[in-house]
Design an enzyme around this catalytic site. Structure first.
Site, PDB file in Angstrom:
ATOM      1  N   ASN A 131      18.713  36.450  38.604  1.00 48.26           N
ATOM      2  CA  ASN A 131      17.886  37.502  39.217  1.00 48.26           C
ATOM      3  C   ASN A 131      16.413  37.119  39.333  1.00 48.26           C
ATOM      4  OD1 ASN A 131      17.826  37.719  36.366  1.00 48.26           O
ATOM      5  ND2 ASN A 131      17.091  39.818  36.486  1.00 48.26           N
ATOM      6  N   GLY A 171      20.900  37.094  30.213  1.00 51.19           N
ATOM      7  CA  GLY A 171      22.000  37.507  31.084  1.00 51.19           C
ATOM      8  C   GLY A 171      22.618  38.805  30.617  1.00 51.19           C
ATOM      9  N   SER A 172      23.888  38.964  30.892  1.00 48.62           N
ATOM     10  CA  SER A 172      24.573  40.222  30.617  1.00 48.62           C
ATOM     11  C   SER A 172      24.979  40.329  29.152  1.00 48.62           C
ATOM     12  CB  SER A 172      25.824  40.341  31.493  1.00 48.62           C
ATOM     13  OG  SER A 172      26.805  39.396  31.078  1.00 48.62           O
ATOM     14  N   GLU A 209      18.538  37.601  25.499  1.00 50.51           N
ATOM     15  CA  GLU A 209      17.784  38.541  26.342  1.00 50.51           C
ATOM     16  C   GLU A 209      18.787  39.177  27.297  1.00 50.51           C
ATOM     17  OE1 GLU A 209      14.823  39.446  25.899  1.00 50.51           O
ATOM     18  OE2 GLU A 209      14.138  37.948  24.470  1.00 50.51           O
ATOM     19  N   CYS A 214      16.228  43.310  34.923  1.00 52.78           N
ATOM     20  CA  CYS A 214      16.823  43.803  33.675  1.00 52.78           C
ATOM     21  C   CYS A 214      16.010  44.932  33.041  1.00 52.78           C
ATOM     22  CB  CYS A 214      17.004  42.662  32.679  1.00 52.78           C
ATOM     23  SG  CYS A 214      15.474  41.820  32.236  1.00 52.78           S
ATOM     24  N   GLU A 249      25.012  49.421  33.328  1.00 54.99           N
ATOM     25  CA  GLU A 249      23.753  49.068  33.978  1.00 54.99           C
ATOM     26  C   GLU A 249      23.988  48.884  35.476  1.00 54.99           C
ATOM     27  OE1 GLU A 249      20.124  45.790  33.519  1.00 54.99           O
ATOM     28  OE2 GLU A 249      22.018  45.484  32.463  1.00 54.99           O
TER      29      GLU A 249
END
Length: 444
Positions: free
Chosen positions: A118, A191-192, A213, A247, A337
């Site tokens: 992203n 990431g996720s 993160e 995020c 999310e």
């Protein structure tokens, strides 16, 4: 060379480089950071072009959200790294009378940085700055979903760094799996939450320290008595930058029912002021990263009543800035999310209702409050866990190198930015040097 053999070869080369102690030399670290900055400047246009191809980012957005942040980070580290790297003398205890006690910063060693798609340039380079400033070596595994940015990252890293100091390994999930089978001294992942759990499980086998993160549903609470036009402007800029694929973007709004209608009106107005009546024609509005993500967002829209926006052009990876009003708290849109340009808006009558909504998705990465009531602000801050909080704005805490950036619980662990990046990639060795001139018998 097979992908697995490549991973093994690069990992061993990094181990040899770190064992040579070259990466630990302060002058070498400083020289490497300066070379990195010069190389980024050289390829700045290529970075912007790649971000446009991968995510539809404008020049202004690419520079502000990806490139200038890195320049500022490098400059900040260069100004301070000598001071951070010094051993720090500390007081001795009475039991250790006649000793010299100090703390020595030392690098962990060979580190792995797995970065997302992203913000594919910024979130690849920022952890590298922290790692090499502390004396580590780094292997970067960028996302396969932003191929154009990955290509320019490869060019920059190969030109800026010696092999073994910082290397890049490209590929998909299989490459990531191969890398995670190796024994690293530190792993940094952005990431996720789903992938973060896999990273943590793999790291646990070797007791490897990690920073995760991740993300989560970051709430944005709007009180009465605020300038709703200004609030709407700041929400729109925070939510729809990078087409909502941030995020720490406001994931949903919880607004006092008395100002709900006016806020919705102001958000609509500011979307049009920012992106025009037809956002697909706007040079300032990005695109969804790929078709899979677009289909996921399209399915969310199909399950909700759209108040504003909602137009989709699949072949152009385009989804209009979209507002959803009062979705069911148990629906998919309020449990996962969103990571796209869809903004649910819920209302509350009393503060207990705010807490009920927030507790459906606890410990978000970011937490936003718009209010002039300090008691209201303090209560929300004290009663909720989150990675970071901004009062009366969105996103801006990320750019302050004096603030740690990181999550808690499902939104992550550990933090970085500025000195906190140096700390993340540093093991602080406690050292006590005892004098032998006097040996008091009572200690025995």
């Amino acid at each position: 060379m097979t992908p697995n053999n490549l991973c093994l070869s690069v990992h061993q080369n990094q181990r040899n480089f770190f064992d040579s102690k070259k990466s630990f030399e302060l002058n070498y670290r400083i020289k490497s950071l300066k070379k990195l900055k010069a190389t980024i400047i050289k390829f700045e246009k290529n970075i912007v072009d790649a971000l446009k191809l991968d995510l539809g980012k404008s020049y202004a957005e690419s520079y502000m959200s990806e490139i200038s942040i890195i320049y500022n980070e490098i400059n900040y580290v260069l100004r301070n790294v000598k001071k951070w790297s010094k051993r720090k003398k500390v007081s001795s205890s009475l039991l250790n009378f006649f000793s010299t006690d100090y703390i020595q910063p030392n690098p962990y060693g060979v580190t792995l940085n797995i970065s997302p798609w992203n913000y594919p340039f910024q979130l690849s380079i920022s952890p590298i700055i922290g790692a090499i400033s502390a004396g580590n070596t780094v292997v970067l595994k960028p996302s396969e979903h932003s191929p154009h940015t990955t290509a320019i990252l490869e060019t920059i890293i190969n030109e800026a760094f010696s092999r073994g100091h910082v290397d890049i390994i490209t590929g998909g999930p299989k490459t990531g799996k191969n890398l995670l089978e190796l024994n690293w001294d530190y792993i940094f992942f952005t990431g996720s939450t789903r992938i973060g759990k896999i990273i943590a499980e793999k790291a646990a086998k070797n007791l490897t320290p990690i920073t995760l993160e991740l993300g989560g549903k970051s709430p944005c609470i709007v009180d009465t008595g605020v300038d709703l036009d200004k609030v709407a402007k700041r929400i729109v800029s925070g939510k729809f930058v990078n087409c909502g694929q941030t995020c720490i973007a406001p994931d949903y709004i919880v607004v006092n029912n008395h100002v709900k209608d006016e806020l919705i009106s102001m958000i609509k107005k500011n979307i049009i002021l920012t992106y025009g009546n037809s956002s697909i024609k706007s040079d300032s509005y990005g695109r969804i990263i790929n078709k899979n993500n677009l289909v996921r967002l399209k399915e969310i829209l199909n399950k909700n009543n759209v108040e504003f926006g909602g137009k989709i052009q699949e072949e152009k990876l385009f989804i209009e800035p979209t507002l959803i009003i009062e979705p069911d708290l148990n629906s998919e849109i309020m449990n996962d999310e969103i990571f796209g340009p869809i903004l649910p808006i819920l209302s509350y009558e009393n503060e207990n209702e705010i807490q009920t909504i927030i507790e459906k998705n606890p410990s978000p990465l970011a937490f936003y409050i718009f209010s002039k009531n300090q008691k209201f602000i303090d209560k929300l801050v004290q009663n909720n866990k989150f990675g970071g909080c901004v009062v009366n704005d969105t996103l801006i805490h990320y750019v302050n190198p004096n603030l740690p950036f990181g999550g808690i619980g499902p939104s992550g662990m550990g933090a970085y930015r500025g000195k906190f990046s140096f700390d993340t990639f540093t093991h602080y060795k406690p050292i006590l040097e005892k004098k032998t001139m006097i040996d008091l018998p009572f200690r025995y």
